[in-house]
Design a protein around this motif. Structure first.
Motif, short mmCIF file in Angstrom:
data_model
loop_
_atom_site.label_atom_id
_atom_site.label_comp_id
_atom_site.label_asym_id
_atom_site.label_seq_id
_atom_site.Cartn_x
_atom_site.Cartn_y
_atom_site.Cartn_z
N CYS A 1 -6.97 -9.98 6.23
CA CYS A 1 -6.22 -11.24 6.22
C CYS A 1 -5.12 -11.30 5.16
O CYS A 1 -4.23 -12.13 5.28
CB CYS A 1 -7.17 -12.42 6.02
N ARG A 2 -5.19 -10.51 4.14
CA ARG A 2 -4.18 -10.57 3.09
C ARG A 2 -3.00 -9.67 3.41
O ARG A 2 -3.14 -8.63 4.06
CB ARG A 2 -4.77 -10.17 1.73
N GLN A 3 -1.81 -10.05 2.92
CA GLN A 3 -0.58 -9.31 3.21
C GLN A 3 -0.23 -8.29 2.13
O GLN A 3 0.34 -7.25 2.42
CB GLN A 3 0.59 -10.30 3.36
N SER A 4 -0.56 -8.59 0.89
CA SER A 4 -0.14 -7.74 -0.21
C SER A 4 -0.99 -6.48 -0.28
O SER A 4 -2.20 -6.49 -0.03
CB SER A 4 -0.27 -8.51 -1.53
N MET A 5 -0.33 -5.37 -0.64
CA MET A 5 -1.04 -4.11 -0.75
C MET A 5 -2.05 -4.14 -1.89
O MET A 5 -3.14 -3.57 -1.79
CB MET A 5 -0.03 -2.99 -1.00
N VAL A 6 -1.75 -4.85 -2.99
CA VAL A 6 -2.67 -4.93 -4.11
C VAL A 6 -3.94 -5.68 -3.69
O VAL A 6 -5.06 -5.29 -4.04
CB VAL A 6 -1.99 -5.63 -5.31
N TRP A 7 -3.77 -6.74 -2.91
CA TRP A 7 -4.92 -7.52 -2.44
C TRP A 7 -5.77 -6.70 -1.49
O TRP A 7 -7.00 -6.74 -1.51
CB TRP A 7 -4.44 -8.79 -1.75
N GLN A 8 -5.14 -5.92 -0.63
CA GLN A 8 -5.88 -5.07 0.29
C GLN A 8 -6.61 -3.95 -0.46
O GLN A 8 -7.73 -3.58 -0.10
CB GLN A 8 -4.94 -4.50 1.35
N VAL B 1 -12.63 -12.56 -5.39
CA VAL B 1 -11.65 -11.50 -5.15
C VAL B 1 -10.81 -11.84 -3.93
O VAL B 1 -9.59 -11.65 -3.91
CB VAL B 1 -12.37 -10.14 -4.99
N VAL B 2 -11.46 -12.37 -2.88
CA VAL B 2 -10.72 -12.76 -1.67
C VAL B 2 -9.74 -13.88 -1.99
O VAL B 2 -8.61 -13.90 -1.51
CB VAL B 2 -11.70 -13.19 -0.56
N ALA C 1 5.34 -12.91 -5.27
CA ALA C 1 5.98 -13.39 -4.04
C ALA C 1 5.42 -12.70 -2.80
O ALA C 1 5.42 -13.26 -1.72
CB ALA C 1 7.49 -13.17 -4.12
N ARG C 2 4.96 -11.48 -2.95
CA ARG C 2 4.43 -10.75 -1.80
C ARG C 2 3.03 -11.22 -1.42
O ARG C 2 2.56 -10.93 -0.33
CB ARG C 2 4.38 -9.25 -2.10
N GLU C 3 2.32 -11.86 -2.31
CA GLU C 3 0.96 -12.27 -2.05
C GLU C 3 0.96 -13.70 -1.50
O GLU C 3 1.07 -14.66 -2.25
CB GLU C 3 0.11 -12.17 -3.32
N ARG C 4 0.83 -13.81 -0.22
CA ARG C 4 0.79 -15.12 0.40
C ARG C 4 -0.63 -15.65 0.31
O ARG C 4 -1.54 -15.09 0.91
CB ARG C 4 1.22 -15.03 1.86
N THR C 5 -0.82 -16.70 -0.42
CA THR C 5 -2.16 -17.24 -0.60
C THR C 5 -2.47 -18.18 0.54
O THR C 5 -1.88 -19.25 0.65
CB THR C 5 -2.27 -17.98 -1.95
N ALA D 1 -16.83 -9.76 2.64
CA ALA D 1 -15.73 -10.37 1.88
C ALA D 1 -14.60 -9.37 1.66
O ALA D 1 -13.42 -9.72 1.78
CB ALA D 1 -16.25 -10.89 0.55
N GLY D 2 -14.94 -8.13 1.35
CA GLY D 2 -13.90 -7.12 1.18
C GLY D 2 -13.11 -6.86 2.45
O GLY D 2 -11.89 -6.72 2.42
#
Length: 196
Positions: free
Chosen positions: A116-123, A15-16, A69-73, A109-110
């Motif tokens: 560390c993640r930028q995207s709202m969906v990832w958070q 997930v991370v 594009a918003r999800e910077r991996t 991990a959550g």
């Protein structure tokens, strides 16, 4: 310790690394880990909440356009989460804890995904991963109050996250077939001009 509980930290790392797509699998494995030792009402309630909080948001996101594009991996973020898990395991071993702290690893991990993640969906996926870990911890410790608090927190996270997604992300627009677009209405200006 069951195989399902050992797999949960690995799925939390997925997930991370890859986002919301691994959340349903994490929820199903969490439910299996909760139900493997018995089927008490606490275990059934925890497993049901784990499945709902894992599958519901993913089904909700199907109605919205995914903006990659918003999800910077960041390639180092999963390794950072793995390092924190290893430190947690070493601390538990030094403290004399004989049980593999799968639920704490999932929570770690959550939290890494949220921070560390930028995207709202990832958070959102990171917060729901934390809820999965707390649910597993409450069921394993036979603490109905922890399971209840995790259930309320999961419901709040799911609803507020869904409201934010609804306000920000564009919805999926169904495409009309080309034949429907080419048809002109009976009272179109072209036909009225020809008749005149």
């Amino acid at each position: 310790m069951t195989l399902a509980a050992i797999l949960m930290p690995l799925l939390a790392l997925c997930v991370v690394a890859r986002g919301m797509g691994f959340l349903p699998l994490l929820g199903l494995v969490a439910a299996a880990a909760m139900l493997v030792d018995g089927h008490t009402p606490l275990q059934q309630a925890g497993a049901a909440m784990a499945v709902v909080f894992a599958i519901g948001p993913v089904l909700f996101l199907l109605r919205y356009q995914h903006d990659a594009a918003r999800e910077r991996t960041g390639s180092a973020i999963p390794f950072f989460a793995l390092g924190l898990m290893v430190l947690l395991l070493l601390a538990c071993t030094r403290a004399g804890v004989a049980v593999f702290p799968a639920s704490l690893c999932v929570v770690v991990a959550g939290l890494v995904s949220v921070i560390c993640r930028q995207s709202m969906v990832w958070q959102w996926a990171g917060l729901l991963t934390c809820v999965e870990g707390v649910l597993l911890c409450g069921v394993q410790a036979h603490q109905p109050s922890v399971v209840g608090v995790a259930g309320v927190a999961g419901a709040v996270v799911a609803v507020l996250g869904g409201m934010c997604i609804h306000r920000i992300m564009p919805r999926v627009v169904p495409l009309r077939p080309p034949s429907a677009r080419k048809k002109s209405s009976p009272d179109s200006p072209e036909k009225n001009g020809d008749a005149a």
